[in-house]
Design a protein around this motif. Structure first.
Motif, PDB file in Angstrom:
ATOM      1  N   GLY A   1       0.789  -1.219   0.000  1.00 28.30           N
ATOM      2  CA  GLY A   1       0.000   0.000   0.000  1.00 28.30           C
ATOM      3  C   GLY A   1       0.818   1.264   0.000  1.00 28.30           C
ATOM      4  O   GLY A   1       0.287   2.351   0.255  1.00 28.30           O
ATOM      5  N   ALA A   2       2.126   1.145  -0.264  1.00 31.64           N
ATOM      6  CA  ALA A   2       2.986   2.325  -0.264  1.00 31.64           C
ATOM      7  C   ALA A   2       4.106   2.147  -1.277  1.00 31.64           C
ATOM      8  O   ALA A   2       4.569   1.032  -1.535  1.00 31.64           O
ATOM      9  CB  ALA A   2       3.570   2.568   1.135  1.00 31.64           C
TER      10      ALA A   2
ATOM     11  N   PRO B   1     -10.764  -1.989   3.576  1.00 34.17           N
ATOM     12  CA  PRO B   1      -9.524  -1.204   3.713  1.00 34.17           C
ATOM     13  C   PRO B   1      -8.827  -0.968   2.377  1.00 34.17           C
ATOM     14  O   PRO B   1      -8.229   0.096   2.170  1.00 34.17           O
ATOM     15  CB  PRO B   1      -8.678  -2.067   4.657  1.00 34.17           C
ATOM     16  CG  PRO B   1      -9.669  -2.887   5.429  1.00 34.17           C
ATOM     17  CD  PRO B   1     -10.744  -3.198   4.440  1.00 34.17           C
ATOM     18  N   ASP B   2      -8.874  -1.947   1.457  1.00 37.42           N
ATOM     19  CA  ASP B   2      -8.280  -1.759   0.130  1.00 37.42           C
ATOM     20  C   ASP B   2      -8.957  -0.610  -0.609  1.00 37.42           C
ATOM     21  O   ASP B   2      -8.304   0.237  -1.232  1.00 37.42           O
ATOM     22  CB  ASP B   2      -8.433  -3.035  -0.708  1.00 37.42           C
ATOM     23  CG  ASP B   2      -7.784  -4.246  -0.075  1.00 37.42           C
ATOM     24  OD1 ASP B   2      -6.720  -4.085   0.537  1.00 37.42           O
ATOM     25  OD2 ASP B   2      -8.345  -5.351  -0.200  1.00 37.42           O
TER      26      ASP B   2
ATOM     27  N   ARG C   1      -1.887   7.242   1.573  1.00 39.09           N
ATOM     28  CA  ARG C   1      -1.249   6.697   2.764  1.00 39.09           C
ATOM     29  C   ARG C   1      -1.657   5.234   2.879  1.00 39.09           C
ATOM     30  O   ARG C   1      -2.738   4.840   2.430  1.00 39.09           O
ATOM     31  CB  ARG C   1      -1.656   7.466   4.021  1.00 39.09           C
ATOM     32  CG  ARG C   1      -3.144   7.546   4.252  1.00 39.09           C
ATOM     33  CD  ARG C   1      -3.530   8.615   5.231  1.00 39.09           C
ATOM     34  NE  ARG C   1      -3.103   8.360   6.587  1.00 39.09           N
ATOM     35  CZ  ARG C   1      -3.649   8.943   7.665  1.00 39.09           C
ATOM     36  NH1 ARG C   1      -4.624   9.820   7.520  1.00 39.09           N
ATOM     37  NH2 ARG C   1      -3.199   8.672   8.862  1.00 39.09           N
ATOM     38  N   PRO C   2      -0.818   4.384   3.427  1.00 40.23           N
ATOM     39  CA  PRO C   2      -1.159   2.959   3.525  1.00 40.23           C
ATOM     40  C   PRO C   2      -2.307   2.723   4.494  1.00 40.23           C
ATOM     41  O   PRO C   2      -2.392   3.371   5.544  1.00 40.23           O
ATOM     42  CB  PRO C   2       0.133   2.316   4.029  1.00 40.23           C
ATOM     43  CG  PRO C   2       0.894   3.423   4.665  1.00 40.23           C
ATOM     44  CD  PRO C   2       0.527   4.678   3.940  1.00 40.23           C
ATOM     45  N   VAL C   3      -3.203   1.822   4.134  1.00 38.01           N
ATOM     46  CA  VAL C   3      -4.271   1.356   5.017  1.00 38.01           C
ATOM     47  C   VAL C   3      -3.986  -0.114   5.286  1.00 38.01           C
ATOM     48  O   VAL C   3      -4.109  -0.959   4.394  1.00 38.01           O
ATOM     49  CB  VAL C   3      -5.660   1.543   4.393  1.00 38.01           C
ATOM     50  CG1 VAL C   3      -6.744   1.051   5.353  1.00 38.01           C
ATOM     51  CG2 VAL C   3      -5.896   3.017   4.042  1.00 38.01           C
TER      52      VAL C   3
ATOM     53  N   ARG D   1     -17.329  -1.684  -0.823  1.00 39.87           N
ATOM     54  CA  ARG D   1     -17.120  -0.355  -1.417  1.00 39.87           C
ATOM     55  C   ARG D   1     -17.964   0.685  -0.681  1.00 39.87           C
ATOM     56  O   ARG D   1     -17.496   1.810  -0.409  1.00 39.87           O
ATOM     57  CB  ARG D   1     -17.493  -0.376  -2.901  1.00 39.87           C
ATOM     58  CG  ARG D   1     -17.470   0.994  -3.577  1.00 39.87           C
ATOM     59  CD  ARG D   1     -16.093   1.646  -3.518  1.00 39.87           C
ATOM     60  NE  ARG D   1     -16.094   3.002  -4.035  1.00 39.87           N
ATOM     61  CZ  ARG D   1     -15.845   3.310  -5.315  1.00 39.87           C
ATOM     62  NH1 ARG D   1     -15.599   2.348  -6.197  1.00 39.87           N
ATOM     63  NH2 ARG D   1     -15.839   4.558  -5.707  1.00 39.87           N
ATOM     64  N   ALA D   2     -19.201   0.335  -0.328  1.00 32.13           N
ATOM     65  CA  ALA D   2     -20.047   1.258   0.419  1.00 32.13           C
ATOM     66  C   ALA D   2     -19.449   1.580   1.781  1.00 32.13           C
ATOM     67  O   ALA D   2     -19.541   2.720   2.264  1.00 32.13           O
ATOM     68  CB  ALA D   2     -21.448   0.670   0.580  1.00 32.13           C
ATOM     69  N   MET D   3     -18.818   0.599   2.409  1.00 31.50           N
ATOM     70  CA  MET D   3     -18.153   0.856   3.690  1.00 31.50           C
ATOM     71  C   MET D   3     -17.003   1.836   3.510  1.00 31.50           C
ATOM     72  O   MET D   3     -16.841   2.773   4.314  1.00 31.50           O
ATOM     73  CB  MET D   3     -17.659  -0.462   4.291  1.00 31.50           C
ATOM     74  CG  MET D   3     -18.780  -1.389   4.748  1.00 31.50           C
ATOM     75  SD  MET D   3     -18.214  -3.043   5.230  1.00 31.50           S
ATOM     76  CE  MET D   3     -17.297  -2.677   6.743  1.00 31.50           C
TER      77      MET D   3
END
Length: 433
Positions: free
Chosen positions: A71-72, A241-242, A255-257, A422-424
């Motif tokens: 993620g970075a 999270p993705d 920023r990384p999640v 995706r809604a989350m």
């Protein structure tokens, strides 16, 4: 109430004390330009019916190839290896990291040997974690990497992460440097990760995606299977999270999640299959990365549903808990985050009517916990998954609240599909992070 608070205090304190004693050498190996790019919460070896895995048998004269998404951005990478639940030292004969080329194949010119203090073979102490040396392999945010471990001798039961929602492969013999998928084609893959704790990157310049410091510090999504992404398309990196990480990039706030979910995890109780309680693992899994700036807490569903669902070796002995007990656990998590100077966001618990776990008692507990998360003022911010995901209630049955059909995992109604996750992700006010 006072007696209940006293009864809760001792197990909470014991869990937090236990968590304090689990710091590993790798957890202190940050500083300078290094930052977290990927991570998974370790679990003890266990058989689970929802994702059969290789953890109990472990490996012997086998290569294990695992695909992850960083993620970075970075100019160099290092890999963290965990033997957290091993009862004996783990002999890792050798390992490589490479860019993924689809399935178990990797890009030939990207294969890099991993070394540990200059040597390829390393022994990870029982209960320990080690970081590899830096490897020159430039990566971009959201790029997939493949890590291959080779174990010449028997490992014994393997520390692992059950609900990876990503495929891992194994082959007999030493195939860590193979670019092709041929050796890994025989046999069914696994949906879990093994001995893999994290990947860090060294950033090439200030301001690169995921650079630690200030508002660019990592976000940790801490929770259960709804954070782990159960129900998302395997290998597509569509957990919430993705998708939140993609929103941050699109908004110019890259920023990384980092995902610290464990399927089946509870706030208050440990499980043979679903990890130590949130209270016991929060310091290690959420706060144990020095570059974390914000933690999102989505926990409580399993405390509510497991006592009311079918019982097996994973859920047996789950006591029915009250809303007050779950809330007390959340307060401890908030307190721990605050003592580390980390911002903490509370997430409301989504509905689950229509699942095999729903009861009126459970719905009353969920409603009370959600009311406290929204109005209690303990969290620095709130993301209201409940209201985003819930279908309109039937006035004749106001407690029977379901996930919207377009978001619910078919035949499950407890977890989300890709659209639900995706809604989350879309539910967040990015400023709250």
């Amino acid at each position: 109430m006072n007696a209940q608070k006293i009864a809760l205090t001792l197990p909470l304190a014991a869990a937090l004390l236990a968590a304090t004693a689990t710091t590993t050498p790798a957890s202190a190996a940050y500083g300078g330009p290094w930052s977290s790019a990927w991570g998974a919460s370790p679990q003890r070896p266990a058989h689970t019916s929802w994702f059969p895995n290789w953890s109990e048998g472990g490996f012997a004269d086998q290569s294990v190839r695992q695909v992850i998404r960083v993620g970075a951005e970075g100019s160099e990478v290092r890999v963290r290896v965990t033997n957290r639940y091993g009862k004996t030292p783990l002999k890792l004969t050798g390992a490589t990291v490479a860019r993924t080329a689809g399935g178990p194949a990797v890009q030939p010119d990207s294969v890099r040997a991993l070394r540990f203090e200059g040597v390829e073979s390393v022994t990870v102490p029982a209960g320990g974690e080690l970081s590899s040396d830096a490897v020159a392999l430039p990566v971009k945010a959201f790029e997939q990497l493949t890590v291959t471990f080779y174990f010449e001798g028997p490992t014994g039961p393997a520390t692992f992460h059950n609900v990876a929602m990503s495929l891992s492969y194994r082959a007999v013999g030493d195939h860590r440097r193979d670019a092709s998928a041929d050796a890994f084609a025989a046999g069914a893959p696994s949906f879990s990760w093994y001995y893999l704790a994290g990947v860090d990157v060294k950033n090439p310049r200030p301001g690169a995606a995921g650079t630690p410091g200030g508002s660019r510090k990592a976000v940790v999504a801490f929770g259960d299977s709804l954070t782990d992404g159960y129900g998302a398309t395997p290998g597509a990196d569509l957990r919430y999270p993705d998708q939140l990480a993609k929103r941050l990039v699109a908004d110019g706030r890259s920023r990384p999640v980092l995902n610290a979910g464990i399927g089946g995890n509870k706030v208050l109780g440990d499980s043979e299959c679903f990890g130590e309680s949130a209270l016991a693992r929060f310091r290690r899994d959420a706060l144990g990365r020095p570059d974390v700036g914000t933690v999102i807490v989505l926990e409580g569903t399993n405390d509510i549903v497991q006592p009311d669902g079918p019982q097996d070796h994973c859920t047996a002995g789950s006591p029915k808990v009250t809303a007050e007990e779950i809330i007390a656990g959340h307060r401890e998590l908030v307190r721990e985050a605050r003592t580390r100077g980390v911002r903490v966001i509370g997430a409301t618990i989504p509905p689950f009517h229509g699942s095999r776990y729903w009861t009126e008692r459970g719905e009353d507990v969920r409603t009370a916990v959600n009311h406290w998360i929204r109005t209690g003022g303990a969290y620095d911010g709130v993301v209201d998954f409940d209201r985003v995901l819930a279908a309109p209630a039937d006035p004749a049955h106001p407690k029977e609240i379901k996930i919207k059909d377009e978001y619910a995992l078919a035949g499950d109604r407890l977890h989300m599909n890709d659209a639900g996750y995706r809604a989350m992700a879309d539910a967040f006010d990015l400023n709250s992070l």
